[in-house]
Design a protein around this motif. Structure first.
Motif, PDB file in Angstrom:
ATOM      1  N   THR A 102      56.579  15.183  15.666  1.00 52.34           N
ATOM      2  CA  THR A 102      56.321  14.449  16.711  1.00 52.34           C
ATOM      3  C   THR A 102      55.329  12.927  16.704  1.00 52.34           C
ATOM      4  OG1 THR A 102      56.509  16.906  17.587  1.00 52.34           O
ATOM      5  CG2 THR A 102      55.481  15.391  18.805  1.00 52.34           C
ATOM      6  N   VAL A 103      54.377  12.880  16.282  1.00 48.18           N
ATOM      7  CA  VAL A 103      53.437  11.858  16.154  1.00 48.18           C
ATOM      8  C   VAL A 103      54.365  10.653  16.240  1.00 48.18           C
ATOM      9  CG1 VAL A 103      51.508  10.873  15.969  1.00 48.18           C
ATOM     10  CG2 VAL A 103      51.611  12.891  16.224  1.00 48.18           C
ATOM     11  N   MET A 104      54.615  10.448  15.367  1.00 42.48           N
ATOM     12  CA  MET A 104      55.251   9.652  14.651  1.00 42.48           C
ATOM     13  C   MET A 104      56.833   9.040  15.643  1.00 42.48           C
ATOM     14  SD  MET A 104      55.647   9.946  10.359  1.00 42.48           S
ATOM     15  CE  MET A 104      56.600   8.195  10.316  1.00 42.48           C
ATOM     16  N   VAL A 105      57.763   9.958  16.262  1.00 42.23           N
ATOM     17  CA  VAL A 105      59.169   9.597  16.803  1.00 42.23           C
ATOM     18  C   VAL A 105      57.981   8.642  17.964  1.00 42.23           C
ATOM     19  CG1 VAL A 105      59.761  11.049  18.299  1.00 42.23           C
ATOM     20  CG2 VAL A 105      59.922  11.151  16.003  1.00 42.23           C
ATOM     21  N   ALA A 106      56.900   9.455  19.144  1.00 45.88           N
ATOM     22  CA  ALA A 106      56.569   9.355  19.690  1.00 45.88           C
ATOM     23  C   ALA A 106      56.043   8.248  19.509  1.00 45.88           C
ATOM     24  CB  ALA A 106      55.312  10.479  20.362  1.00 45.88           C
ATOM     25  N   ALA A 107      55.291   7.507  18.482  1.00 46.09           N
ATOM     26  CA  ALA A 107      54.484   6.067  18.269  1.00 46.09           C
ATOM     27  C   ALA A 107      55.598   5.287  18.126  1.00 46.09           C
ATOM     28  CB  ALA A 107      54.150   6.119  16.723  1.00 46.09           C
ATOM     29  N   VAL A 108      56.886   6.092  17.363  1.00 46.68           N
ATOM     30  CA  VAL A 108      58.149   4.766  17.641  1.00 46.68           C
ATOM     31  C   VAL A 108      58.503   4.364  19.056  1.00 46.68           C
ATOM     32  CG1 VAL A 108      60.620   4.069  16.395  1.00 46.68           C
ATOM     33  CG2 VAL A 108      58.670   5.509  14.898  1.00 46.68           C
ATOM     34  N   ALA A 109      58.190   5.361  19.916  1.00 46.30           N
ATOM     35  CA  ALA A 109      58.959   5.464  20.839  1.00 46.30           C
ATOM     36  C   ALA A 109      58.368   4.934  21.950  1.00 46.30           C
ATOM     37  CB  ALA A 109      59.507   6.756  21.256  1.00 46.30           C
ATOM     38  N   ALA A 110      57.050   4.821  21.718  1.00 52.12           N
ATOM     39  CA  ALA A 110      56.227   3.853  22.557  1.00 52.12           C
ATOM     40  C   ALA A 110      56.450   2.349  22.112  1.00 52.12           C
ATOM     41  CB  ALA A 110      54.580   4.285  22.190  1.00 52.12           C
ATOM     42  N   PHE A 111      56.449   2.243  20.794  1.00 51.57           N
ATOM     43  CA  PHE A 111      56.563   0.641  20.626  1.00 51.57           C
ATOM     44  C   PHE A 111      57.727   0.137  21.198  1.00 51.57           C
ATOM     45  CE2 PHE A 111      58.483  -2.212  17.150  1.00 51.57           C
ATOM     46  CZ  PHE A 111      58.094  -3.178  17.349  1.00 51.57           C
ATOM     47  N   LEU A 112      58.934   0.305  20.844  1.00 52.38           N
ATOM     48  CA  LEU A 112      60.223   0.290  20.908  1.00 52.38           C
ATOM     49  C   LEU A 112      59.928  -0.179  22.952  1.00 52.38           C
ATOM     50  CD1 LEU A 112      63.160   2.974  20.055  1.00 52.38           C
ATOM     51  CD2 LEU A 112      62.784  -0.118  19.010  1.00 52.38           C
ATOM     52  N   PHE A 113      59.371   1.203  23.666  1.00 50.64           N
ATOM     53  CA  PHE A 113      59.715   0.929  24.795  1.00 50.64           C
ATOM     54  C   PHE A 113      58.894  -0.287  25.152  1.00 50.64           C
ATOM     55  CE2 PHE A 113      57.298   2.525  28.829  1.00 50.64           C
ATOM     56  CZ  PHE A 113      58.132   2.327  29.802  1.00 50.64           C
ATOM     57  N   LEU A 114      57.841  -0.476  25.123  1.00 48.12           N
ATOM     58  CA  LEU A 114      56.314  -1.424  25.316  1.00 48.12           C
ATOM     59  C   LEU A 114      56.533  -3.231  24.626  1.00 48.12           C
ATOM     60  CD1 LEU A 114      53.836   0.706  25.446  1.00 48.12           C
ATOM     61  CD2 LEU A 114      54.249  -0.076  27.056  1.00 48.12           C
ATOM     62  N   ALA A 115      56.880  -2.663  23.682  1.00 46.77           N
ATOM     63  CA  ALA A 115      57.231  -4.199  22.582  1.00 46.77           C
ATOM     64  C   ALA A 115      58.403  -5.231  22.544  1.00 46.77           C
ATOM     65  CB  ALA A 115      56.787  -3.863  21.458  1.00 46.77           C
ATOM     66  N   VAL A 116      60.130  -3.940  22.167  1.00 45.31           N
ATOM     67  CA  VAL A 116      60.458  -4.267  21.921  1.00 45.31           C
ATOM     68  C   VAL A 116      61.873  -4.108  23.201  1.00 45.31           C
ATOM     69  CG1 VAL A 116      62.947  -4.000  20.378  1.00 45.31           C
ATOM     70  CG2 VAL A 116      61.314  -2.990  19.810  1.00 45.31           C
ATOM     71  N   GLY A 117      61.880  -3.090  24.318  1.00 43.37           N
ATOM     72  CA  GLY A 117      62.702  -3.202  25.546  1.00 43.37           C
ATOM     73  C   GLY A 117      62.124  -4.610  26.060  1.00 43.37           C
ATOM     74  N   ALA A 173      51.127   4.103  13.127  1.00 42.19           N
ATOM     75  CA  ALA A 173      51.643   5.410  13.331  1.00 42.19           C
ATOM     76  C   ALA A 173      50.451   6.535  12.889  1.00 42.19           C
ATOM     77  CB  ALA A 173      53.169   5.901  13.624  1.00 42.19           C
ATOM     78  N   THR A 174      50.081   7.881  13.293  1.00 47.48           N
ATOM     79  CA  THR A 174      49.408   8.192  12.697  1.00 47.48           C
ATOM     80  C   THR A 174      50.170   9.269  11.539  1.00 47.48           C
ATOM     81  OG1 THR A 174      49.142  10.092  14.223  1.00 47.48           O
ATOM     82  CG2 THR A 174      47.350   8.392  13.962  1.00 47.48           C
ATOM     83  N   THR A 175      50.136   9.700  10.469  1.00 46.70           N
ATOM     84  CA  THR A 175      50.648  10.841   9.920  1.00 46.70           C
ATOM     85  C   THR A 175      49.240  11.740   9.470  1.00 46.70           C
ATOM     86  OG1 THR A 175      50.713   9.112   7.991  1.00 46.70           O
ATOM     87  CG2 THR A 175      52.248   9.289   9.282  1.00 46.70           C
ATOM     88  N   THR A 176      49.851  12.830   8.690  1.00 46.67           N
ATOM     89  CA  THR A 176      49.077  14.247   8.113  1.00 46.67           C
ATOM     90  C   THR A 176      50.165  14.204   7.237  1.00 46.67           C
ATOM     91  OG1 THR A 176      48.682  14.539  10.641  1.00 46.67           O
ATOM     92  CG2 THR A 176      47.543  16.126   8.637  1.00 46.67           C
ATOM     93  N   ILE A 225      53.895  18.626  13.567  1.00 47.84           N
ATOM     94  CA  ILE A 225      53.030  17.184  14.534  1.00 47.84           C
ATOM     95  C   ILE A 225      53.496  16.002  13.642  1.00 47.84           C
ATOM     96  CG2 ILE A 225      50.470  16.645  14.683  1.00 47.84           C
ATOM     97  CD1 ILE A 225      49.927  19.774  14.859  1.00 47.84           C
ATOM     98  N   THR A 226      52.991  15.716  12.938  1.00 45.24           N
ATOM     99  CA  THR A 226      53.729  15.153  12.560  1.00 45.24           C
ATOM    100  C   THR A 226      54.556  14.609  12.962  1.00 45.24           C
ATOM    101  OG1 THR A 226      52.594  15.505  10.048  1.00 45.24           O
ATOM    102  CG2 THR A 226      53.498  13.406  10.065  1.00 45.24           C
TER     103      THR A 226
END
Length: 345
Positions: A54-69, A15-18, A51-52
């Motif tokens: 939002t990006v981190m939350v989006a990355a975590v949500a994508a991981f949960l949705f695509l890999a864990v779910g 996940a990107t961070t700034t 922004i940071t």
């Protein structure tokens, strides 16, 4: 035209961070050094933080949705590659399916299955003809909503179950394909962790304890009222020890800081007295950074005032802030000496 899909087997966990800018400190209120720069700086930091986050939350949500779910909830995800199911499902959309028994299928359902011809690729099309025999085997004909004719094959669904579409996530597949680009993947693999480490270190070094709200009488000229900070706080040094994974190394750093403190203060005073702003800036930045790491919070506070005055080319305010640094030196040395005595005991 057919609607080939890509099954999602893995998802990047990076996940990107700034990194946030430097510490937020009040400057002087002299002409030319008004509050607007500080307000703009705080606004910029707030934007970066949003922004940071939002990006981190989006990355975590994508991981949960695509890999864990899929593992926990049993659904599957696929990316639509063509427009044969437009406008319902467009290229780049992610199709979410769940396995259902073939007996529960009906004409009009959208299913994801392997076609029985060519490369047996995965398709997501709508059922236009369905027949289920007594053994639980279904034969189907399908068609893409945007295609003129039906698919030129009849598929047999012999497994007893097939994946049926339940909903679609627009555009997510485009983001997934972008993340799989080798250049983007390398940037995320090396850049994101580095940025995260920098952000964590800055947060640790800049974090101030919740002290009393008294007003510090030591202000530079018209700098105004500022909250009093302790001469020495052990928490930053403890954090440094955890980061270095060595309490002894952190103590050596504090001892070296105390030993070099008179030289650094003298260097600042000499540079200010000779009007060498560049030398003064180098000296004060060095002292500010090391003070923050060791927990000399009030010295760091004075250094920030001096740095601001040098940036604003306010020589009078710089001299006053430099005098604060020199006046605070004995008090800080006493606090550091007490710390050393307690450690020895």
């Amino acid at each position: 035209m057919t609607a080939s899909l890509v099954r999602h087997r893995r998802v990047s966990r990076t996940a990107t961070t700034t990194a946030t800018p430097g510490s937020e400190k009040p400057g002087t209120d002299k002409p030319g050094a008004g509050k607007n720069p500080g307000a703009r700086s705080r606004f910029a930091r707030a934007i970066v933080s949003v922004i940071t986050t939002t990006v981190m939350v989006a990355a975590v949500a994508a991981f949960l949705f695509l890999a864990v779910g899929p593992r926990v909830l049993g659904y599957q995800t696929s990316t639509m590659l063509t427009g044969s199911m437009s406008p319902l499902i467009n290229p780049g959309d992610v199709v979410v399916t769940v396995p259902v028994a073939v007996q529960n299928l009906k004409v009009g359902d959208i299913i994801t299955y392997h076609i029985p011809v060519e490369d047996q690729r995965v398709e997501t099309h709508r059922i236009i003809d369905l027949a289920v025999n007594s053994q639980g085997t279904a034969t189907v004909r399908t068609k893409g909503d945007a295609n003129n004719g039906a698919d030129p094959w009849t598929a047999t669904l012999a497994g007893g179950q097939v994946d049926r579409q339940v909903f679609t996530v627009p555009y997510l597949g485009n983001a997934i394909r972008a993340l799989r680009d080798p250049v983007v993947l390398k940037v995320l693999m090396y850049g994101a962790p580095a940025a995260l480490v920098v952000m964590v270190l800055v947060s640790i070094w800049r974090k101030k304890p919740e002290g009393d709200d008294a007003v510090d009488a030591g202000t530079a000229g018209d700098a105004g009222q500022r909250r009093a900070l302790p001469a020495f706080d052990r928490r930053p040094l403890k954090r440094l020890a955890r980061e270095m994974k060595s309490k002894e190394a952190a103590e050596k750093f504090a001892a070296a800081y105390a030993k070099l403190l008179p030289q650094r203060v003298d260097k600042i005073s000499h540079a200010l007295s000779t009007g060498n702003s560049d030398l003064a800036m180098d000296a004060v930045l060095s002292l500010k950074t090391s003070s923050s790491m060791v927990g000399a919070l009030r010295m760091e506070q004075h250094c920030v005032l001096l740095e601001h005055a040098l940036v604003m080319t306010d020589h009078t305010a710089a001299i006053q802030a430099g005098e604060l640094v020199r006046q605070h030196q004995p008090q800080l040395e006493e606090a550091l000496g007490g710390h050393t005595t307690r450690r020895a005991a």
